[in-house]
Design a protein around this motif. Structure first.
Motif, PDB file in Angstrom:
ATOM      1  N   THR A 111       1.012  -0.898   0.106  1.00  0.00           N
ATOM      2  CA  THR A 111      -0.218   0.227  -0.220  1.00  0.00           C
ATOM      3  C   THR A 111       0.819   1.216  -0.223  1.00  0.00           C
ATOM      4  O   THR A 111       1.721   1.420   0.763  1.00  0.00           O
ATOM      5  CB  THR A 111      -0.872   0.181   0.835  1.00  0.00           C
ATOM      6  N   LEU A 112       0.793   2.012  -1.293  1.00  0.00           N
ATOM      7  CA  LEU A 112       1.808   3.429  -1.403  1.00  0.00           C
ATOM      8  C   LEU A 112       1.096   4.407  -0.512  1.00  0.00           C
ATOM      9  O   LEU A 112      -0.333   4.797   0.224  1.00  0.00           O
ATOM     10  CB  LEU A 112       1.791   3.982  -2.527  1.00  0.00           C
ATOM     11  N   ASP A 113       1.794   5.105   0.170  1.00  0.00           N
ATOM     12  CA  ASP A 113       1.568   6.357   0.789  1.00  0.00           C
ATOM     13  C   ASP A 113       2.420   7.154   0.017  1.00  0.00           C
ATOM     14  O   ASP A 113       2.527   6.690  -1.341  1.00  0.00           O
ATOM     15  CB  ASP A 113       2.487   6.057   1.989  1.00  0.00           C
ATOM     16  N   PHE A 175       1.817   4.862 -14.612  1.00  0.00           N
ATOM     17  CA  PHE A 175       0.625   3.202 -14.542  1.00  0.00           C
ATOM     18  C   PHE A 175       2.274   2.216 -13.873  1.00  0.00           C
ATOM     19  O   PHE A 175       3.239   2.931 -14.392  1.00  0.00           O
ATOM     20  CB  PHE A 175       0.175   2.524 -15.316  1.00  0.00           C
ATOM     21  N   ILE A 176       2.252   0.786 -13.004  1.00  0.00           N
ATOM     22  CA  ILE A 176       3.452   0.172 -12.620  1.00  0.00           C
ATOM     23  C   ILE A 176       2.869  -0.613 -12.963  1.00  0.00           C
ATOM     24  O   ILE A 176       1.555  -1.504 -13.171  1.00  0.00           O
ATOM     25  CB  ILE A 176       3.379   0.437 -11.012  1.00  0.00           C
ATOM     26  N   HIS A 177       4.412  -1.613 -13.984  1.00  0.00           N
ATOM     27  CA  HIS A 177       4.508  -2.786 -14.015  1.00  0.00           C
ATOM     28  C   HIS A 177       3.821  -3.747 -13.094  1.00  0.00           C
ATOM     29  O   HIS A 177       5.627  -4.022 -12.570  1.00  0.00           O
ATOM     30  CB  HIS A 177       5.286  -2.762 -15.234  1.00  0.00           C
ATOM     31  N   GLN A 240      -2.754  -0.743 -13.489  1.00  0.00           N
ATOM     32  CA  GLN A 240      -2.553  -0.929 -11.890  1.00  0.00           C
ATOM     33  C   GLN A 240      -2.168   1.371 -11.994  1.00  0.00           C
ATOM     34  O   GLN A 240      -0.512   1.374 -12.005  1.00  0.00           O
ATOM     35  CB  GLN A 240      -2.062  -1.422 -11.186  1.00  0.00           C
ATOM     36  N   GLU A 241      -2.519   2.074 -11.035  1.00  0.00           N
ATOM     37  CA  GLU A 241      -2.547   3.778 -10.837  1.00  0.00           C
ATOM     38  C   GLU A 241      -1.927   3.455  -9.863  1.00  0.00           C
ATOM     39  O   GLU A 241      -1.632   2.916  -9.024  1.00  0.00           O
ATOM     40  CB  GLU A 241      -3.291   4.377 -11.216  1.00  0.00           C
ATOM     41  N   ALA A 246      -2.560   4.240  -2.420  1.00  0.00           N
ATOM     42  CA  ALA A 246      -3.142   2.763  -4.138  1.00  0.00           C
ATOM     43  C   ALA A 246      -2.182   1.688  -3.479  1.00  0.00           C
ATOM     44  O   ALA A 246      -0.947   1.167  -3.420  1.00  0.00           O
ATOM     45  CB  ALA A 246      -2.698   3.103  -5.263  1.00  0.00           C
ATOM     46  N   GLU A 247      -3.720   0.649  -3.830  1.00  0.00           N
ATOM     47  CA  GLU A 247      -3.199  -0.633  -3.028  1.00  0.00           C
ATOM     48  C   GLU A 247      -2.602  -1.061  -4.172  1.00  0.00           C
ATOM     49  O   GLU A 247      -3.119  -1.863  -5.458  1.00  0.00           O
ATOM     50  CB  GLU A 247      -4.302  -1.120  -2.566  1.00  0.00           C
TER      51      GLU A 247
END
Length: 642
Positions: A111-113, A175-177, A240-241, A246-247
């Motif tokens: 989970t991003l901060d 967006f992340i791979h 996925q953004e 974001a999870e």
């Protein structure tokens, strides 16, 4: 008939060497490491390497981003070359079993901060790529060429993520791979049940994973990717953004494919040039032009000199010999020691050191000893060879110094040992401080810095002194003619014989011999592509030596004919000026081919290219100087002088 037969033999020999080099131009190498056999079910450990970007040129350790981590991060031992390249090889949570294909394997959930989201966005903005290693093979992304029948092009590593827009929206998102589809290619041994890994590929996807109910770390079950229902990830339609809170669920597939490629040839596909046809045509075309020009220059020089020497020797028997003309007129001054001769000795010695290092490195590379599987091997070999070639640097500098009637050989030895490395080290320390400021893994650690200083002062400096001692103990090189006590006045020169003009003109031909190959070398270094065609490179190096020697001899001859005997420094600067064109070309390359926008990255590029140009100046200048020294000694020993 004898000269023609000799010329025919020489041409035949050149053609033979050329053919050997052409056949060996494409990626001949020894494996470099022992093969490892894996039986079915054997554990395959994937290692992670640095994050790289062609936009910033600043490598970072893989775990500077909040990727999934193993229970304990373990560093792999790197050689000197790897550390200087910024490689940081560590273990990873990706663990495969030989022959055991996996689908939708969940690695971890993050989970991003705001801080971690910003870190990911910055790396995506700068187009960073993730590098991994399996069984010493780098991870590559296959990209199909427009010509479907041609083999794919391989790009090192996959992008951390990408930028894009949702349909109907103008706002740019990150967006992340987070889903990796690995393909491990192996070659099976027909006699045993074991296999050897010959390829490691990946297709990255960005997927917003979903799951039912509450998340379970022990038994995670996804609805977006489920091996039980054979629901796999095949596209990035629901990406996925990257944003605050974001999870992100990291997953991977791994598939195993049997391959006909044998283990000893597994690097061939990686080393295949993307534009080999253009490369071959350009290089051969360039070499043919330079060879033709060199042949023409050599023929003109030999015919002109033969006529001059015959005329002077005939004149000696006649009354017309009372008035000398042309280059013979300055015979009493041509071997007068030049202004600042000590510095010239130091530069010539350093050039000999460079020449020895490059020649031996290329010979090792052509014979296949510098395997691409040995990361950092080329840089390590060059550093060690530079250090051990110090003995030749000391020998060459003091031999020349003694010819100039010098007596303080220790002073020359010390300057030879510290001058060039000192200048390079000063630039390197400044650049390293800039990299430290960016917290990049490319910064050289203090331990490695100490090792470099030890190589310099502990091995190189003593070897230079040993070479200097041996060189100074040898009898001095005698001049073929006596030098007058009073220097002769140099007549006013034509505009085209102006030192600055002739020096700048002299550097064009040597640069022309290498600039096409230079493009591929710069692309390899700054655009992170494979370069392994040392056969061609050696051929270009040979042509560079010939052109440096011949252009210097030609201009030196014209200079002496115009009764200007100050040839020592000019011979060095004539071929050495090609380094100026090299730096100008590097500047042109920076603005036309690279997308570097950061000030620090630009400073790194120009700093390293300045070091490369300085080294090129020392190398080419020394080749030109020795050619001119040989030429002047030859012609003045061939005529009768009272």
């Amino acid at each position: 008939m004898a000269p023609r037969a000799g010329l025919r033999s020489l041409l035949l020999w050149i053609c033979t060497i050329f053919t050997i080099l052409i056949h060996g131009a494409h990626s001949f190498y020894l494996p470099g490491v022992a093969p490892q056999d894996f039986i079915n079910g054997a554990e395959l450990m994937v290692k992670v390497n640095k994050l790289t970007s062609i936009k910033t040129q600043l490598p970072y350790s893989y775990y500077t981003l909040p990727f999934c981590t193993p229970s304990k991060i373990v560093d792999s031992a790197e050689n000197l070359g790897e550390v200087l390249r910024g490689d940081r090889i560590e273990n990873s949570p990706y663990v495969f079993n030989m022959g055991d294909a996996k689908m939708c394997n969940v690695l971890c959930r993050k989970t991003l901060d705001s801080k971690t989201a910003k870190a990911f966005k910055e790396k995506i903005d700068d187009e960073y790529r993730v590098n991994m290693i399996l069984d010493n093979l780098p991870l590559v992304v296959p990209i199909q060429r427009l010509d479907q029948e041609s083999p794919p092009v391989y790009q090192l590593g996959y992008h951390v993520g990408l930028k894009g827009q949702y349909t109907g929206s103008k706002e740019e998102k990150y967006f992340i791979h987070n889903h990796l589809s690995f393909i491990v290619k192996y070659h099976k041994d027909s006699q045993s049940n074991s296999a050897r890994i010959v390829g490691f590929e990946v297709k990255p996807f960005s997927v917003k994973h979903t799951y039912e109910g509450k998340w379970s770390d022990e038994k995670p079950r996804l609805t977006s990717c489920d091996p039980h229902t054979r629901h796999t990830v095949v596209n990035s339609n629901s990406p996925q953004e990257v944003e605050d809170k974001a999870e992100i669920i990291f997953t991977y597939d791994v598939d195993f494919q049997d391959s006909d490629v044998k283990w000893a040839s597994r690097w061939d596909a990686y080393l295949l040039m993307t534009d080999d046809q253009i490369h071959w045509f350009s290089i051969v075309n360039s070499l043919m032009i330079v060879l033709f020009l060199s042949g023409m220059v050599a023929m003109i020089m030999l015919r002109t000199l033969y006529r001059d020497i015959s005329k002077y020797n005939e004149l000696e028997t006649q009354e017309e010999a009372q008035e000398e003309t042309g280059w013979k007129l300055v015979h009493g001054d041509v071997f007068r020691p030049p202004f600042n001769s000590d510095l010239l000795c130091v530069y010539v010695g350093t050039g000999v050191q460079f020449f020895g290092m490059i020649l031996v490195t290329m010979m090792f590379a052509i014979l296949g000893f510098l395997s691409p599987s040995n990361r950092g091997g080329l840089m390590t070999a060059m550093l060690l060879l530079w250090v051990f070639m110090g003995i030749f640097a000391g020998y060459a500098s003091t031999r020349l110094y003694k010819m100039f009637k010098g007596s303080e050989w220790k002073k020359i030895a010390l300057r030879t040992a510290v001058m060039f490395p000192g200048v390079v080290s000063a630039i390197f320390f400044v650049l390293n401080a800039l990299i430290w400021g960016q917290k990049s893994s490319g910064a050289v650690p203090f331990g490695t810095m100490f090792a470099l200083i030890f190589l310099w002062f502990g091995i190189s400096v003593p070897l230079v002194f040993v070479g200097s001692y041996i060189g100074f103990k040898k009898p001095a090189i005698e001049d073929p003619v006596k030098t007058n006590k009073i220097p002769r006045q140099i007549p006013e020169q034509a505009w085209y014989m102006n030192p600055a003009f002739s020096i700048l003109i002299g550097g064009i031909l040597p640069f022309g011999a290498v600039f096409i190959e230079l493009f591929f070398i710069l692309t390899s270094i700054w655009l992170n592509q494979f370069y392994y065609i040392f056969g061609f490179l050696f051929l270009v190096f040979a042509i560079l030596m010939v052109t440096c020697a011949e252009i210097t001899i030609v201009l030196c001859y014209f200079q002496l004919c115009s009764e200007d005997y100050l040839w020592w420094w000019r011979s060095y600067l004539t071929s050495g000026s090609s380094a100026l064109y090299l730096f100008l070309y590097a500047t042109f390359y920076f603005f036309t081919k690279l997308e570097i926008t950061k000030l620090v990255s630009g400073a790194l590029y120009f700093g390293y290219m300045l070091i490369a140009s300085y080294a090129f100046f020392v190398l080419t200048g020394t080749i030109g100087f020795y050619a001119c020294l040989w030429f002047t000694r030859l012609i003045y020993s061939s005529v009768k002088i009272d």
